[in-house]
Design a protein around this motif. Structure first.
Motif, PDB file in Angstrom:
ATOM      1  N   GLU A 132      -2.471   2.221   8.385  1.00 15.50           N
ATOM      2  CA  GLU A 132      -1.277   1.731   7.862  1.00 15.50           C
ATOM      3  C   GLU A 132      -0.404   0.774   8.839  1.00 15.50           C
ATOM      4  O   GLU A 132      -0.081   1.303   9.754  1.00 15.50           O
ATOM      5  CB  GLU A 132      -0.083   3.063   7.384  1.00 15.50           C
ATOM      6  CG  GLU A 132      -0.635   3.929   6.488  1.00 15.50           C
ATOM      7  CD  GLU A 132      -0.099   5.022   6.021  1.00 15.50           C
ATOM      8  OE1 GLU A 132       1.392   5.131   6.130  1.00 15.50           O
ATOM      9  OE2 GLU A 132      -0.586   6.219   5.846  1.00 15.50           O
ATOM     10  N   ARG A 165      -9.029   4.846   0.609  1.00 17.34           N
ATOM     11  CA  ARG A 165      -7.595   5.368   0.596  1.00 17.34           C
ATOM     12  C   ARG A 165      -6.974   5.260   2.135  1.00 17.34           C
ATOM     13  O   ARG A 165      -7.690   4.853   3.068  1.00 17.34           O
ATOM     14  CB  ARG A 165      -7.769   7.171   0.664  1.00 17.34           C
ATOM     15  CG  ARG A 165      -8.060   7.575  -0.933  1.00 17.34           C
ATOM     16  CD  ARG A 165      -7.851   8.977  -1.029  1.00 17.34           C
ATOM     17  NE  ARG A 165      -9.033   9.751  -0.262  1.00 17.34           N
ATOM     18  CZ  ARG A 165      -9.138  11.046  -0.225  1.00 17.34           C
ATOM     19  NH1 ARG A 165      -7.933  11.785  -0.232  1.00 17.34           N
ATOM     20  NH2 ARG A 165     -10.129  11.520   0.312  1.00 17.34           N
ATOM     21  N   ASP A 166      -5.789   5.414   2.121  1.00 20.60           N
ATOM     22  CA  ASP A 166      -5.132   5.227   3.574  1.00 20.60           C
ATOM     23  C   ASP A 166      -5.098   6.518   4.501  1.00 20.60           C
ATOM     24  O   ASP A 166      -5.593   7.588   3.917  1.00 20.60           O
ATOM     25  CB  ASP A 166      -3.861   4.530   3.436  1.00 20.60           C
ATOM     26  CG  ASP A 166      -2.747   5.458   2.861  1.00 20.60           C
ATOM     27  OD1 ASP A 166      -3.063   6.614   2.648  1.00 20.60           O
ATOM     28  OD2 ASP A 166      -1.727   5.032   2.304  1.00 20.60           O
ATOM     29  N   ARG A 170      -3.377   8.250   0.120  1.00 22.86           N
ATOM     30  CA  ARG A 170      -3.037   7.516  -0.817  1.00 22.86           C
ATOM     31  C   ARG A 170      -4.241   6.721  -1.335  1.00 22.86           C
ATOM     32  O   ARG A 170      -5.040   6.180  -0.388  1.00 22.86           O
ATOM     33  CB  ARG A 170      -1.887   6.484  -0.750  1.00 22.86           C
ATOM     34  CG  ARG A 170      -0.643   7.213  -0.399  1.00 22.86           C
ATOM     35  CD  ARG A 170       0.453   6.274  -0.069  1.00 22.86           C
ATOM     36  NE  ARG A 170       1.707   6.636   0.534  1.00 22.86           N
ATOM     37  CZ  ARG A 170       2.037   6.879   1.809  1.00 22.86           C
ATOM     38  NH1 ARG A 170       0.811   6.108   2.743  1.00 22.86           N
ATOM     39  NH2 ARG A 170       2.770   7.372   2.581  1.00 22.86           N
ATOM     40  N   ILE A 172      -5.626   3.358  -2.456  1.00 24.34           N
ATOM     41  CA  ILE A 172      -5.488   2.079  -2.306  1.00 24.34           C
ATOM     42  C   ILE A 172      -6.176   0.830  -3.213  1.00 24.34           C
ATOM     43  O   ILE A 172      -5.419   0.349  -3.909  1.00 24.34           O
ATOM     44  CB  ILE A 172      -5.478   1.591  -0.756  1.00 24.34           C
ATOM     45  CG1 ILE A 172      -4.487   2.643  -0.087  1.00 24.34           C
ATOM     46  CG2 ILE A 172      -4.890   0.241  -0.562  1.00 24.34           C
ATOM     47  CD1 ILE A 172      -2.948   2.652  -0.191  1.00 24.34           C
ATOM     48  N   ALA A 190      -1.639   0.352  -7.030  1.00 24.90           N
ATOM     49  CA  ALA A 190      -1.433   0.589  -5.849  1.00 24.90           C
ATOM     50  C   ALA A 190      -0.218  -0.033  -4.984  1.00 24.90           C
ATOM     51  O   ALA A 190      -0.295  -1.444  -5.082  1.00 24.90           O
ATOM     52  CB  ALA A 190      -2.511   0.668  -4.625  1.00 24.90           C
ATOM     53  N   ASP A 191       0.688   0.413  -4.456  1.00 25.96           N
ATOM     54  CA  ASP A 191       1.597  -0.101  -3.774  1.00 25.96           C
ATOM     55  C   ASP A 191       0.919  -0.582  -2.250  1.00 25.96           C
ATOM     56  O   ASP A 191       0.279   0.125  -1.596  1.00 25.96           O
ATOM     57  CB  ASP A 191       2.888   0.686  -3.350  1.00 25.96           C
ATOM     58  CG  ASP A 191       3.906   0.144  -2.439  1.00 25.96           C
ATOM     59  OD1 ASP A 191       3.748  -0.953  -2.081  1.00 25.96           O
ATOM     60  OD2 ASP A 191       4.941   0.759  -2.074  1.00 25.96           O
ATOM     61  N   ARG A 194       1.969  -1.060   2.794  1.00 24.15           N
ATOM     62  CA  ARG A 194       1.320  -0.350   4.226  1.00 24.15           C
ATOM     63  C   ARG A 194       0.305  -0.815   4.508  1.00 24.15           C
ATOM     64  O   ARG A 194      -0.242  -0.786   5.772  1.00 24.15           O
ATOM     65  CB  ARG A 194       1.536   0.975   3.839  1.00 24.15           C
ATOM     66  CG  ARG A 194       2.882   1.641   3.353  1.00 24.15           C
ATOM     67  CD  ARG A 194       2.916   3.175   3.121  1.00 24.15           C
ATOM     68  NE  ARG A 194       3.662   3.768   2.660  1.00 24.15           N
ATOM     69  CZ  ARG A 194       3.756   3.805   1.184  1.00 24.15           C
ATOM     70  NH1 ARG A 194       2.642   3.817   0.679  1.00 24.15           N
ATOM     71  NH2 ARG A 194       4.732   4.812   0.557  1.00 24.15           N
ATOM     72  N   THR A 219       3.039   1.264  -7.556  1.00 24.20           N
ATOM     73  CA  THR A 219       3.302   2.603  -7.053  1.00 24.20           C
ATOM     74  C   THR A 219       2.520   3.329  -6.158  1.00 24.20           C
ATOM     75  O   THR A 219       1.237   2.763  -6.208  1.00 24.20           O
ATOM     76  CB  THR A 219       3.827   3.521  -8.301  1.00 24.20           C
ATOM     77  OG1 THR A 219       4.184   4.747  -8.020  1.00 24.20           O
ATOM     78  CG2 THR A 219       2.236   3.809  -9.133  1.00 24.20           C
ATOM     79  N   ASP A 220       2.764   4.282  -5.653  1.00 26.67           N
ATOM     80  CA  ASP A 220       1.752   5.044  -4.836  1.00 26.67           C
ATOM     81  C   ASP A 220       0.876   5.768  -5.973  1.00 26.67           C
ATOM     82  O   ASP A 220       1.475   6.526  -6.768  1.00 26.67           O
ATOM     83  CB  ASP A 220       2.535   6.153  -3.979  1.00 26.67           C
ATOM     84  CG  ASP A 220       3.203   5.442  -2.529  1.00 26.67           C
ATOM     85  OD1 ASP A 220       2.860   4.257  -2.385  1.00 26.67           O
ATOM     86  OD2 ASP A 220       4.075   6.097  -2.158  1.00 26.67           O
ATOM     87  N   SER A 222      -2.457   8.570  -6.277  1.00 23.99           N
ATOM     88  CA  SER A 222      -3.325   9.497  -5.561  1.00 23.99           C
ATOM     89  C   SER A 222      -4.481   9.836  -6.260  1.00 23.99           C
ATOM     90  O   SER A 222      -4.763   9.317  -7.417  1.00 23.99           O
ATOM     91  CB  SER A 222      -2.313  11.056  -5.686  1.00 23.99           C
ATOM     92  OG  SER A 222      -2.257  11.278  -7.104  1.00 23.99           O
TER      93      SER A 222
END
Length: 271
Positions: A132, A165-166, A170, A172, A190-191, A194, A219-220, A222
């Protein structure tokens, strides 16, 4: 076709290039059809944002002109622009007054299996995580070691793309694509504030969906969101859209909204 460096045919770069030493620059990968660079305005907008964020002073009119001339000579293929801060001696500090270098390379369009677009692809669950770093988030900068490590995780033909994922877990993006979910007729992506790459096809699809009255939410995301999705697809600026048919134990058919947007993406690349 020969590469160009600063507008001239070349087959080498300066060993003092900051691209070699530090990955200090940006790049764009552009589909070219019938001599025309696809989604050019989106590519140039992202490049300009990257230059602003990294404080690289570039002549964007000159870059556009060279891109168009190179694309015309290439005909059909993939054009890669590499914009390097410049050359310098040892040390992180850029040389005062150094001019950025422009590198253009051409290659054939990749021959992806037609099944990827028609039947969908399976995603590999990558263990490599995206760090991030908001200062670099969204940019197509030259340091892509996270993607290199992630792509090395699978060698089989069963998986056409990987899911990344990060470090917070999350969801991504793909290794070389952006990810969209469809739930109850709404598009989710995904946002990328970051980490991750803000793809130009992603930007174009968000714009086109909004114009068509399709709800879009950045948005975030999952892994639970994947479980709840009705449709899933990945996209990039070379192949357009691939439906995602499977990830781990999850399965989705190519859905109606995915197919509608796939046709829009195809038009964007062909016009």
């Amino acid at each position: 076709m020969h590469a160009w460096v600063d507008g001239l045919p070349a087959d080498a770069v300066n060993l003092q290039s900051r691209a070699l030493a530090y990955g200090d620059g940006l790049f764009e990968t552009i589909a070219v059809r019938a001599g025309r660079p696809s989604l050019l305005a989106f590519h140039l907008d992202r490049l300009a944002l990257g230059c602003q964020r990294l404080a690289i002073s570039a002549d964007h009119g000159l870059i556009r002109d060279e891109l168009c001339r190179y694309a015309s000579a290439l005909g059909d293929g993939v054009l890669k622009l590499i914009l390097v801060r410049g050359d310098s001696q040892r040390g992180y500090a850029p040389a005062a007054g150094g001019a950025p270098r422009r590198i253009l390379q051409g290659s054939p369009l990749p021959a992806y299996p037609t099944a990827n677009a028609e039947q969908g692809v399976r995603l590999f669950a990558c263990s490599t995580r995206l760090a991030e770093q908001p200062l670099l988030a969204g940019l197509k900068h030259l340091n892509r070691l996270e993607q290199v490590l992630a792509r090395a995780e699978w060698q089989d033909a069963e998986h056409a793309e990987g899911l990344m994922r990060d470090t917070s877990g999350r969801v991504i993006e793909g290794v070389y694509s952006n990810l969209f979910l469809v739930r109850a007729g709404e598009l989710l992506t995904a946002d990328l504030s970051r980490c991750g790459v803000a793809g130009v096809m992603r930007a174009a699809l968000i714009e086109q969906a909004a114009a068509a009255g399709i709800a879009v939410r950045i948005t975030d995301l999952s892994l639970k969101d994947l479980e709840l999705a009705d449709e899933v697809f990945v996209c990039n600026s070379v192949y357009g859209i691939w439906p995602v048919r499977a990830f781990a134990s999850l399965n989705w058919p190519p859905g109606p909204l995915t197919l509608k947007l796939q046709a829009i993406a195809r038009t964007l690349l062909d016009t």
